[in-house]
Write a protein that holds these residues in place. Sequence first.
Motif: not given
Length: 489
Positions: A318, A320, A340, A343-344, A347, A433, A435, A437-439
């Motif tokens: 990510a 970070k 991460s 998500l990337k 999606q 959390e 990592f 991204e507010n999913h």
Amino acid sequence: MNVLSVSQFSDDTRTLIYPVQKENLSAQLTAIAEETSLPIAILDAEVKAEKSEITTFFTTDKRIYILGLGAEPTSHQIIKAFRTLLFKHKAKVGTQVGVSLKNCPVDWIEFVVNGMELGKYEFGLYKTEPKTAIPLFENGTLELRTDDFKSELIEKGKHIADTQLRLFTLLNAPSNFKTPQTLASWAMHSGEKYGYKVRVFDSGECQSLGLFALLAVGQGSKSEPEFIVMEYQGEGATQKVALVGKGVTFDTGGISIKPSENMHLMKSDMGGAAAVLGAIEVAAKLKLPIHLIGIVPTTENSVDGDSMKPGDVIQSYAGKTIEVTDTDAEGRLILADGLSYALKNFQPDVLIDLATLTGSIIRTLGYHAAGLFTTSNELGKQLKRAGERTGERLWRLPMWEEYADHLKSDIADVRNFSGVPHSQAIAAAKFLELFVENHTSWAHLDIAGTAYGDTDLAPQRAGTAYGVRLLTEFITQLTKDPANDKSQH
Ligand code: BES
Ligand code: ZN
Ligand code: ZN
């Protein structure tokens, strides 16, 4: 084991199993007495229908088991009772067994078949004494006497058991028989056999992708880390679910080394990976209408001159930076990269990770439920319901902001260990959390207590394949619920 539906047991079926439950026990026993000509007085005196109680009777030509299921038996209890009976008596039951499911709910078919198949599992994987072949499992027949025959339930029970049995073997394998490569080839073979995509990134590819937290955990091990990506695209899917599983094939703790007393149990630190491998395989076998992604970052956490050291600052996928204040909190590091990546690259609509993440969850919930962490009430409810239906239970714990206070680092974006002796399972969830991204539909399941548990059947704890039935049920419900059908919005 061949499974048939019958209205009457054939004459050469010498072993009969009658499950009984506490409600209306005497009526059930009267019916059994009439049918088998066993004396009702003896049945009444002997059979109490306690959970997994096995009472054996013999008539001139039959072996009869009355199998107790307790009161209001759950799917889990039915499976457990049949598994225990078969495990203990499999050498005696012969090639043809009948189970009477008259007046039982139709969905018991799946649980009976599943439990009986699981009874096959032998714990002595590495014992030299020759294994005896069990006639029933080799070429035997199971006759199910039911009012309502459903062949898809038989298939489901079998398919799930087959996956669970292979996962038991994987979970119980010691680290000299199980490396990240073992998990990768399990996935590859499964994908080939059941028709879903599998890609495995070796450490070189992980380096170019930037999966730096996974690489950092793996840098002190002889076996290289691997990053497994599985994708099953079910026909008619409207939802995309990504599952991420912790695949630490052995956790020494690293330089923050664990005490030796129970360290041998850390061969089971890939229970999350097992759940993900199993769930995707079962979804493919059952052809569930779901788009399912499975991600397994897998590595050993070992001690070596190359191992990361407490205080090291590492990079992550990510971007970070993480200060590793405890190398034994390695699971959250590899999951961070897994989450991460999911998500990337995908999606997903729903994102769930499963991990044997903390000893703290065992101190909180023991071995009977996994910790559920989510910011979505809806997803929380759905998962909890699936847990209740399957007996793979979940209990929700809070994720209030204050629990993240101790994760602040002076020199990096975050640190991996809070440094406080309490609420570590929650702190771990707060770390993850950061990592996601507010999913809005993410859940973390801490399965440290449930992945490897007491079975009654083995002297020591053993792999449970926890999560396979839970996730299968969750996905099945998700694909049924019209509210979740995006094409209708
Ligand atoms: N793999 C362990 C958690 C674990 C403990 C699983 C017992 C199964 C049984 C994990 O990597 C770990 O070591 N967690 C530490 C976290 C701590 C350093 C914040 C723990 O729970 O002690
Ligand atoms: Zn650890
Ligand atoms: Zn671990």
